[in-house]
Design an enzyme around this catalytic site. Structure first.
Site, PDB file in Angstrom:
ATOM      1  N   ASP A  55       4.468 -84.967  -7.733  1.00 43.95           N
ATOM      2  CA  ASP A  55       3.010 -84.805  -7.734  1.00 43.95           C
ATOM      3  C   ASP A  55       2.327 -86.096  -8.191  1.00 43.95           C
ATOM      4  O   ASP A  55       2.532 -86.542  -9.319  1.00 43.95           O
ATOM      5  CB  ASP A  55       2.700 -83.634  -8.697  1.00 43.95           C
ATOM      6  CG  ASP A  55       1.296 -83.126  -8.552  1.00 43.95           C
ATOM      7  OD1 ASP A  55       0.471 -83.809  -7.941  1.00 43.95           O
ATOM      8  OD2 ASP A  55       1.018 -82.033  -9.087  1.00 43.95           O
ATOM      9  N   ASP A  96      -5.816 -78.054  -4.538  1.00 42.27           N
ATOM     10  CA  ASP A  96      -5.164 -76.824  -5.012  1.00 42.27           C
ATOM     11  C   ASP A  96      -5.825 -75.555  -4.471  1.00 42.27           C
ATOM     12  O   ASP A  96      -7.046 -75.441  -4.423  1.00 42.27           O
ATOM     13  CB  ASP A  96      -5.186 -76.774  -6.545  1.00 42.27           C
ATOM     14  CG  ASP A  96      -4.259 -77.821  -7.157  1.00 42.27           C
ATOM     15  OD1 ASP A  96      -3.787 -78.712  -6.419  1.00 42.27           O
ATOM     16  OD2 ASP A  96      -4.011 -77.739  -8.366  1.00 42.27           O
TER      17      ASP A  96
HETATM   18  C1  GLA Z   1      -1.501 -80.324  -9.423  1.00 45.81           C
HETATM   19  C2  GLA Z   1      -0.806 -79.628  -8.256  1.00 45.81           C
HETATM   20  C3  GLA Z   1      -0.551 -78.172  -8.615  1.00 45.81           C
HETATM   21  C4  GLA Z   1       0.290 -78.081  -9.877  1.00 45.81           C
HETATM   22  C5  GLA Z   1      -0.400 -78.841 -11.012  1.00 45.81           C
HETATM   23  C6  GLA Z   1       0.497 -78.936 -12.242  1.00 45.81           C
HETATM   24  O1  GLA Z   1      -2.787 -79.798  -9.617  1.00 45.81           O
HETATM   25  O2  GLA Z   1      -1.550 -79.737  -7.087  1.00 45.81           O
HETATM   26  O3  GLA Z   1       0.116 -77.516  -7.541  1.00 45.81           O
HETATM   27  O4  GLA Z   1       1.563 -78.619  -9.636  1.00 45.81           O
HETATM   28  O5  GLA Z   1      -0.729 -80.166 -10.619  1.00 45.81           O
HETATM   29  O6  GLA Z   1      -0.072 -79.678 -13.264  1.00 45.81           O
END
Ligand code: GLA
Length: 393
Positions: A152, A220
């Site tokens: 990520d 998200d």
């Molecule tokens: C980002 C990602 C989420 C999750 C969070 C964890 O927002 O897009 O899917 O993994 O980080 O902190």
């Protein structure tokens, strides 16, 4: 005994001949020939995830029948990370006392296990990232028995913005993803590589070239119809970037988390299946209603998502709030979604000629599990926020 031995020798010889005949540089089989299916901790548990909860989810995946329906991965998202020791080796925090033992447990259930990190110095939740420790972390994951890594972007974001130009920013990003790809490959363990950078810089154009098996195409998801629909219907036009081993990822499922009704969750599931999206359940598998389980494990819907041709579906037509989407399936079949994004019931129609079909096709209503006959098109009442999912052929 003699026969068995002879059989073994024959097999070994056959294997040797096959190996000699194989092209020297044949690519190893992809770790994700169909979109990965499993569960991820983030949508429901966020930071409230620990060893016991992960074990309970693995138990529930088996007991509920989800494993038998094809769900495989138990993925730990952010907040498992502890600190590095004097040698730079990452250790889990106190919520995860023994990652290897946890992986062994998940494997003993016939499941696979995934973990999470960032190419930057910190993860999105502010925990330790992998920057400068890529090879070491990949080795650690492999030693634990990890099968899947979600990587990520998080804390690399500000540095990319500071880089000044889009090109320079993308150089930082590409180099970071490639570094982890090489590190994972060097372990010799097949590990699904999931890129998470929210669709920035049209990742679908280059995600596969940095080793990604899947890449997030959006920000998200939340457990609200409007957000799910914005993300799902926003995937129009991306189908040509997906293929076996390389998938667009419109984020994890919210089915069963309580913010949508069953009609809306069926829309979520149908759209994700048409998109050949990874299906990572994001609910608490230990507390599922029969309705949630039925939505997550509908075999015909899962078969559309997992179709071996590996082709993503796309929008055929949108007229105001009514949308028709179709996904080509192996053997010339098609999945067709008749969607109504308004909050009132409405008729939606599809003529099969607009799907490129000549003549008529055997038609089945998938959620109703009902054969509708051999038709040239179909018009039906679709509930508000709902879908009628058809399989043709
Ligand atoms: C980002 C990602 C989420 C999750 C969070 C964890 O927002 O897009 O899917 O993994 O980080 O902190």
């Amino acid at each position: 005994m003699i026969q068995a031995r002879t059989g073994l020798r024959t097999l070994t010889l056959a294997a040797a001949i096959a190996a000699a005949a194989a092209p020297a540089l044949a690519a190893p089989p992809s770790a994700a020939p169909t979109p990965p299916m499993g569960w991820n901790s983030w949508n429901h548990f966020a930071a409230k995830i620990d060893d016991a909860t992960v074990r309970a989810q693995a138990d529930a995946m088996v007991k509920s029948g989800m494993r038998d329906a094809g769900f495989r991965y138990i993925n730990i998202d952010d907040t498992w990370e502890g600190t590095r020791d004097a040698n730079g080796v990452i250790h889990p925090n106190s919520k995860f006392p023994d990652m290897k033992a946890l992986a062994d447990y998940v494997h003993s259930k016939g499941l696979k296990i995934g973990i999470y990190s960032s190419p930057g110095p910190k993860t999105c939740a502010g925990y330790e990232g992998s920057e400068g420790h890529e090879a070491q972390d990949a080795q650690t994951y492999a030693a634990w028995g990890i099968d899947y890594l979600k990587y990520d972007l998080c804390s690399l974001g500000p540095r990319m913005i500071a880089a000044g130009s889009l090109d320079k920013a993308q150089d930082i990003e590409l180099a970071a993803y490639k570094k982890m790809d090489a590190a994972l490959k060097a372990t010799g363990r097949p590990i699904v590589y999931s890129l998470c950078q929210y669709g920035v810089a049209q990742v679908w154009r280059w995600g596969g070239s940095v080793g990604g098996n899947l890449w997030r195409t959006t920000g998200d998801i939340t457990d609200k119809y409007a957000r799910m629909a914005t993300i799902g219907f926003g995937q129009a036009g991306l189908s040509k970037y997906a293929k076996p081993g390389n998938w667009n990822d419109p984020d994890m499922l919210e089915v069963g988390n309580g913010g949508m009704n069953a009609t809306e969750y069926r829309t979520h599931m149908s759209l994700w299946a048409i998109l050949a999206a990874p299906l990572l359940a994001g609910n608490d598998l230990t507390k599922m209603s029969p309705e949630t389980l039925a939505i997550l494990t509908n075999r015909e819907v899962l078969a559309i998502d997992q179709d071996k041709a590996g082709r993503q579906g796309d929008r055929v037509r949108a007229e105001g709030p009514l949308e028709v989407w179709a996904k080509p399936l192996s053997g010339g079949a098609k999945a067709v979604g008749l969607f109504n994004t308004s909050d009132q019931p409405s008729y939606v129609e599809v003529k099969y000629s607009e799907l490129g079909l000549k003549g008529s096709a055997k038609t089945r209503d998938v959620w109703a599990a009902k054969d509708l006959g051999v038709l040239k098109g179909y018009r039906t009442l679709v509930p508000g926020h709902g879908v009628v999912l058809l399989r043709l052929g």
